[in-house]
Design a protein around this motif. Structure first.
Motif, short mmCIF file in Angstrom:
data_model
loop_
_atom_site.label_atom_id
_atom_site.label_comp_id
_atom_site.label_asym_id
_atom_site.label_seq_id
_atom_site.Cartn_x
_atom_site.Cartn_y
_atom_site.Cartn_z
N GLN A 141 30.19 4.25 62.34
CA GLN A 141 29.69 5.72 62.20
C GLN A 141 30.75 6.67 62.03
OE1 GLN A 141 26.99 6.77 65.47
NE2 GLN A 141 25.84 4.88 65.51
N LEU A 142 31.05 7.16 61.16
CA LEU A 142 32.25 7.85 60.64
C LEU A 142 31.85 9.23 60.55
CD1 LEU A 142 35.16 7.41 59.74
CD2 LEU A 142 34.47 7.36 57.45
N LEU A 143 32.88 10.25 61.14
CA LEU A 143 32.81 11.76 61.14
C LEU A 143 33.76 12.06 60.37
CD1 LEU A 143 31.44 14.24 61.67
CD2 LEU A 143 32.71 14.57 63.75
N SER A 144 33.80 13.11 59.25
CA SER A 144 35.16 13.32 58.26
C SER A 144 35.10 14.90 58.25
CB SER A 144 35.26 12.41 57.13
OG SER A 144 34.00 12.83 56.52
N LEU A 145 36.35 15.49 58.20
CA LEU A 145 36.35 16.85 57.88
C LEU A 145 37.55 16.97 56.80
CD1 LEU A 145 35.87 19.97 58.41
CD2 LEU A 145 37.66 19.81 60.10
N GLU A 146 37.25 17.68 55.54
CA GLU A 146 38.48 17.93 54.47
C GLU A 146 38.32 19.35 54.36
OE1 GLU A 146 38.33 15.31 51.11
OE2 GLU A 146 36.65 14.39 52.02
N GLU A 147 39.62 19.90 54.22
CA GLU A 147 39.97 21.30 54.47
C GLU A 147 40.91 21.77 53.18
OE1 GLU A 147 39.59 25.34 55.03
OE2 GLU A 147 38.19 23.75 55.74
N LEU A 148 40.59 22.43 52.47
CA LEU A 148 41.67 23.08 51.35
C LEU A 148 41.74 24.50 51.43
CD1 LEU A 148 43.72 22.58 48.90
CD2 LEU A 148 41.52 23.27 47.25
N TYR A 149 43.02 25.03 51.87
CA TYR A 149 43.40 26.50 52.10
C TYR A 149 44.46 27.19 51.35
CZ TYR A 149 44.15 30.54 54.81
OH TYR A 149 44.52 32.15 55.37
N ARG A 150 44.28 28.30 50.73
CA ARG A 150 45.24 28.89 49.96
C ARG A 150 45.29 30.16 50.47
NH1 ARG A 150 42.08 26.60 45.73
NH2 ARG A 150 42.89 25.01 44.78
N PRO A 151 46.54 30.54 51.48
CA PRO A 151 46.72 31.90 52.14
C PRO A 151 47.02 32.94 50.97
CG PRO A 151 47.71 30.18 53.33
CD PRO A 151 47.23 29.57 52.08
N ASP A 152 47.73 32.54 49.95
CA ASP A 152 48.06 33.05 48.72
C ASP A 152 48.15 32.37 47.51
OD1 ASP A 152 50.83 32.22 48.89
OD2 ASP A 152 51.16 33.30 50.45
N ARG A 153 48.63 33.03 46.37
CA ARG A 153 48.60 32.25 45.22
C ARG A 153 49.53 31.13 45.09
NH1 ARG A 153 52.20 33.72 41.26
NH2 ARG A 153 53.30 35.63 41.63
N LEU A 154 50.78 31.19 45.90
CA LEU A 154 51.79 30.15 45.89
C LEU A 154 51.96 29.16 46.84
CD1 LEU A 154 54.70 32.66 45.36
CD2 LEU A 154 53.47 31.47 43.59
N LEU A 155 50.92 29.35 48.06
CA LEU A 155 50.93 28.08 48.97
C LEU A 155 49.59 27.41 49.23
CD1 LEU A 155 52.03 26.76 51.53
CD2 LEU A 155 51.23 28.80 53.02
N GLU A 156 49.47 26.45 49.26
CA GLU A 156 48.27 25.47 49.30
C GLU A 156 48.36 24.63 50.31
OE1 GLU A 156 45.94 24.12 45.92
OE2 GLU A 156 46.71 22.15 46.58
N ILE A 157 47.34 24.44 51.36
CA ILE A 157 47.46 23.53 52.39
C ILE A 157 46.03 22.67 52.14
CG2 ILE A 157 47.55 22.90 55.08
CD1 ILE A 157 48.96 26.07 54.99
N LYS A 215 36.02 7.57 63.81
CA LYS A 215 34.94 6.61 63.86
C LYS A 215 34.34 6.65 65.20
CE LYS A 215 35.64 2.45 62.27
NZ LYS A 215 34.82 2.62 60.98
N LEU A 216 33.02 7.09 65.19
CA LEU A 216 32.40 7.23 66.44
C LEU A 216 31.71 5.90 66.94
CD1 LEU A 216 30.02 10.29 65.50
CD2 LEU A 216 32.11 10.16 66.95
N ASP A 217 31.64 4.98 66.03
CA ASP A 217 31.38 3.48 66.25
C ASP A 217 31.95 2.57 65.46
OD1 ASP A 217 30.12 1.47 67.42
OD2 ASP A 217 27.93 1.99 67.00
N GLY A 218 32.35 1.12 65.75
CA GLY A 218 33.13 0.43 65.35
C GLY A 218 32.61 -0.55 64.52
N ASP A 219 33.29 -1.61 63.56
CA ASP A 219 32.94 -2.48 62.85
C ASP A 219 33.68 -3.85 62.86
OD1 ASP A 219 34.97 -1.63 61.33
OD2 ASP A 219 34.03 -1.20 59.61
N ALA A 220 33.64 -4.50 62.02
CA ALA A 220 34.80 -5.79 62.14
C ALA A 220 36.12 -5.32 61.68
CB ALA A 220 33.91 -6.91 61.03
N TYR A 221 36.48 -4.41 61.42
CA TYR A 221 37.74 -3.99 60.82
C TYR A 221 38.47 -3.05 61.80
CZ TYR A 221 35.77 -5.80 56.34
OH TYR A 221 35.58 -6.35 55.19
N TYR A 222 37.83 -2.21 62.12
CA TYR A 222 38.72 -1.09 63.28
C TYR A 222 37.49 -0.79 64.19
CZ TYR A 222 42.41 -0.31 59.98
OH TYR A 222 43.34 -0.62 59.18
#
Length: 898
Positions: free
Chosen positions: A771-787, A794-801
């Motif tokens: 069970q996997l929860l993910s958050l992706e964010e793209l933020y541009r405070p102005d035209r020159l800076l991008e974050i 993982k809320l629940d695991g598997d054979a790998y992690y």
């Protein structure tokens, strides 16, 4: 029939005309897609079934190219804890090309290409109506029973196709077919190279494929609940299933008819678990009590066998009218330690009032690794010798006279594991001549047929001559009188005859088939009389009775004395009800079943079929079917009843619901219920959702759920939801995904994507559970800076992690002027519960932009990270350089055409 283009728009809508008889014509308008090809339209009416075929040209659109190319050297940063060879990780950043392009390259030609060095373009069993994962390709049935399939599919990194008029060349996934007029050839879904060179009169096809798949083939008699639900191999290749309903002549055992069944119309198939369920259950007998068989062909992953397949086909029309067509097809297949080849030739033609075909097939070799059963793992070694099969047909009507000729000859060594049913060693030919009396359906007919089994140890044969007169005595009463003379000779018989040598997977336990020779050959002669009558009691009720009785000689099991009766009640605008009954003095056993091990014998002496076809309103059809068989071992009763309702709730919501109940009494008795519901919701082009749910109880219990939704919830928020859940005996598969995206409607400063995914199942070797929860964010405070940042937990695991592991990634880019920029990126992996597995990565770089399509960068990677197995120390520290370019044209093809 006619096939032509209509309209003058860029889409170039096309149409095909289907001749419906008596001067009637049906026209089907078609909007072409990106690929050209042959198309076939079939119309089934109460009194006639017709078919038309033609060629549909592609939609020649303006060229569109989308893609990127990147290269890098040195200590390029990667995702902590992930292999360098994983998609979109270190190796992809060091060198990757990903591109998709489609569009016309001349006035009559179009090209299509998809290429990605980081991943293959193969479909997987994780599929749905909508998907946010480019690795997962759609092959989903919607509420209207239509099918959606990606155009650019391949089992490796490349798909390419060029169409020019009726010719094309391609690399990717395609349906290989070498069958001709007889329909008996190679037919499988493969991936590789294919070339078609075609004109108005001729076509040449050649292909070569090499695939890591296993072929499976199973034939069974539709009796009991095995007809309605059975378990195949899991991880079936999407779109590879071919299901055919075959009727065998009740007296001779020769193939009487073969009808292809449609997925999600006649049956449902869960590709992940391998559960197949028949929606319209085939009965053990057809309308004239010929025994029926079900043939299932498919491919599946996980066998560890590589198949090398090469072949092709040539066909051409002769003469100005192309009244005669000749063709030849060849295929050679090498699977594991086995090899197999099939070579066929065919000639067909049209006559005034009829048609004819002549076909020949030669098979050679063996398939040493033919597959195994899904549960017991019993393998089947399908050894094949050289053999030949000959087919010939002729039908013609001249005035009041009708003639039909059918000839089949199959040697004992012939087998085709990639085609239809054939009975090895059977020679069969039949001649039907009839003369119509007056303008009605009254007729006098003469029939002669002969069957012969050419076994390695001897020969058996039977012949039949019959003359039948059918006459209307009154407007309501029609009678049928005939005389048959049957002769048999030979000295061989089979015990416990079965289809085992054609079944793949082989049943468990495998039934035995033995052929023994009598001391002295036998000769028998039988004279039988046929008497029948059909009486229309009222405009809605019809009763018919037929009796075959012996007059002299020795009675044979190939056509025992028997009585058939039927009552049909028509309800105008609603449907009909019928009851059909068979009374046989001996088990109905075909000639082929009695003398070979390749055709199932039917031991029924009593058979009752009850059918209800009822229309309830304009959207609802109610179907009920019952079958009762009485065999030498007792009674085997099978029943199926169901209803199907289509509905529309307003202009946005529509769907259908169905329910089915089936039960059987006998040695394999049992019962199940099936409940299904499909919904489709759409608001123009803004939002669309579909769902399909099927619940099965009783025998082979389980469920299948497919849900997909995509679109705008508001001006700023959009959502994508997919759910693929299935379960059956021994297997389960769950893949649920939800993604919500936020993007302001009036600016481009911020984009947020919140995702949640659940995976669970055991159809793969290691299984899946996460069970996997993910958050992706793209933020541009102005035209020159991008974050840009991403966080996965993982809320629940598997054979790998294990559970509670997390991955954090943050990247910031500051533009300096119009060309320069500086960037920094930090990544952190926390592998919960594994000592020494948590690690971090940090890198900085400077970039320079060449125009608006390329960026050069150089940087320093301050820390590395171990591989997932913790067997290799960090080695990614140091200087690196990358170059990334947008691709919007290829050799001038693409952007300039927009």
């Amino acid at each position: 029939q006619n096939f032509h283009a209509i309209g003058d728009t860029a889409v170039n809508v096309q149409a095909i005309d289907v001749a419906l008889g008596d001067g009637g014509v049906g026209t089907v308008n078609l909007i072409p897609g990106l690929q050209a090809g042959e198309i076939r339209v079939r119309a089934s009416l109460p009194e006639i079934s017709v078919e038309a075929q033609g060629y549909i040209a592609p939609y020649l659109r303006k060229a569109m190219v989308l893609g990127l190319a990147t290269t890098g050297i040195g200590s390029v940063p990667g995702v902590p804890g992930e292999r360098d060879t994983a998609a979109n990780n270190v190796n992809a950043r060091k060198g990757r090309i990903a591109i998709y392009g489609v569009g016309k390259i001349s006035k009559t030609a179009q090209a299509q290409v998809a290429y990605d060095t980081a991943d293959s373009l193969q479909q997987t069993t994780q599929h749905g109506p909508f998907t946010d994962d480019p690795q997962e390709r759609n092959y989903q049935t919607y509420g209207d029973s239509s099918q959606r399939r990606d155009d650019a599919l391949s089992r490796d990194h490349l798909y390419a196709r060029v169409d020019s008029n009726r010719s094309n060349a391609m690399w990717g996934e395609f349906q290989a077919n070498t069958a001709g007029a007889s329909g008996d050839g190679f037919q499988q879904l493969v991936a590789g190279a294919k070339v078609e060179i075609a004109g108005n009169n001729a076509k040449l096809t050649a292909f070569n494929a090499r695939n890591d798949v296993a072929y499976a083939r199973q034939i069974f008699s539709p009796t009991g609940l095995a007809t309605l639900g059975t378990l195949l191999h899991p991880n079936i290749i999407l779109g590879s299933d071919i299901v055919t309903l075959v009727a065998l002549d009740k007296r001779t055992g020769a193939v009487f008819s073969q009808i292809g069944l449609a997925r999600n119309v006649d049956y449902t198939l869960d590709y992940g678990t391998g559960q197949i369920r028949f929606i319209n259950p085939p009965l053990p007998f057809d309308l004239t009590f010929n025994p029926q068989q079900v043939l299932i062909q498919y491919e599946y992953n996980g066998a560890g066998v590589r198949a090398q397949t090469s072949g092709g086909r040539f066909e051409a029309g002769l003469g100005r009218s192309q009244a005669v067509r000749v063709g030849a097809g060849y295929v050679t297949d090498s699977t594991g330690a086995g090899s197999y080849s099939l070579f066929g030739q065919d000639v067909s033609g049209k006559l005034s009032g009829g048609s004819w075909t002549i076909a020949h097939q030669t098979s050679r070799g063996n398939l040493a690794n033919a597959g195994s059963t899904p549960t017991a793992g019993v393998s089947l070694s399908n050894k094949l010798d050289a053999g030949n099969a000959y087919r010939a047909t002729l039908t013609q009507a001249v005035g009041a006279n009708r003639i039909a000729l059918n000839f089949d000859s199959t040697s004992s060594g012939y087998q085709n594991p990639f085609g239809g049913i054939s009975t090895a060693g059977l020679l069969d030919y039949r001649v039907d001549v009839s003369h119509l009396i007056g303008k009605s359906t009254d007729a006098v007919s003469l029939t002669f047929d002969h069957q012969q089994n050419n076994l390695p140890t001897g020969v058996n044969a039977t012949s039949n001559v019959a003359i039948v007169v059918q006459k209307h005595v009154t407007k309501r009463l029609a009678v049928r009188v005939g005389l048959d003379e049957i002769s048999t000779h030979g000295g061989y018989a089979a015990t416990n005859s079965t289809l085992a040598s054609q079944i793949n997977p082989v049943p468990t336990p495998a039934p035995a088939a033995t052929i023994t020779r009598s001391t002295n050959a036998t000769v028998a002669s039988t004279t039988q009389v046929e008497i029948g009558a059909e009486y229309r009691v009222s405009p809605r009720v019809t009763v018919s009775v037929d009796r075959i009785a012996g007059l002299a000689g020795s009675q044979t099991s190939s056509q025992p004395s028997q009585t058939t009766a039927q009552i049909t009640v028509d309800t105008p605008h609603h449907g009909k009800v019928y009851v059909r009954q068979l009374f046989a003095d001996a088990p109905v056993q075909s000639f082929a079943a009695a003398t070979t091990s390749l055709t199932t014998a039917s031991t029924s002496q009593r058979s009752t079929a009850i059918g209800i076809e009822q229309s309830v309103g304009t959207n609802t059809t109610l179907d009920s079917e019952y079958a009762i068989e009485n065999t030498g071992n007792g009674s085997d009763m099978y029943t199926a009843i169901g209803g199907h309702e289509k509905f529309a709730l307003g202009k946005h919501l529509s769907g259908d619901a169905n329910v089915q109940h089936a039960a059987s009494v006998g040695a394999n008795g049992g019962a199940f219920n099936s409940y299904g519901l499909s919904l489709a919701y759409a608001i123009a082009s803004r939002f669309r959702a579909t769902s399909n749910y099927q619940l099965r109880t009783g025998n082979s219990p389980g469920y299948t759920l497919s849900v997909g939704a995509a679109g705008a919830l508001s001006d700023n928020v959009s959502a994508v939801v997919t759910s693929t859940n299935s379960s059956t005996t021994g297997f389960r598969n769950v893949d649920d995904r939800v993604s919500i995206a936020y993007r302001p409607a009036f600016n481009d400063r911020a984009v947020t994507i919140l995702g949640f995914e659940i995976k669970d199942g055991n159809v793969s070797t290691l299984g899946a559970h996460t069970q996997l929860l993910s958050l992706e964010e793209l933020y541009r405070p102005d035209r020159l800076l991008e974050i840009a940042g991403r966080y996965a937990y993982k809320l629940d695991g598997d054979a790998y992690y294990p559970a509670h592991s997390s991955l954090f990634d943050l990247r910031g880019t500051q533009r300096i002027g119009s060309r320069f920029d500086v960037a920094a990126e930090a990544r952190f992996l926390s592998a919960h519960g594994i000592a020494g597995a948590s690690t971090a990565g940090f890198a900085i770089e400077a970039g320079y932009r060449l125009g608006g399509e390329m960026r050069l960068a150089a940087g320093y990677n301050f820390s590395g990270s171990p591989d997932p197995s913790l067997a290799v120390a960090p080695t990614r520290r140091g200087v690196y350089a990358t170059a990334t370019s947008v691709i919007d044209r290829v050799f001038g093809w693409g952007k300039d055409d927009q």
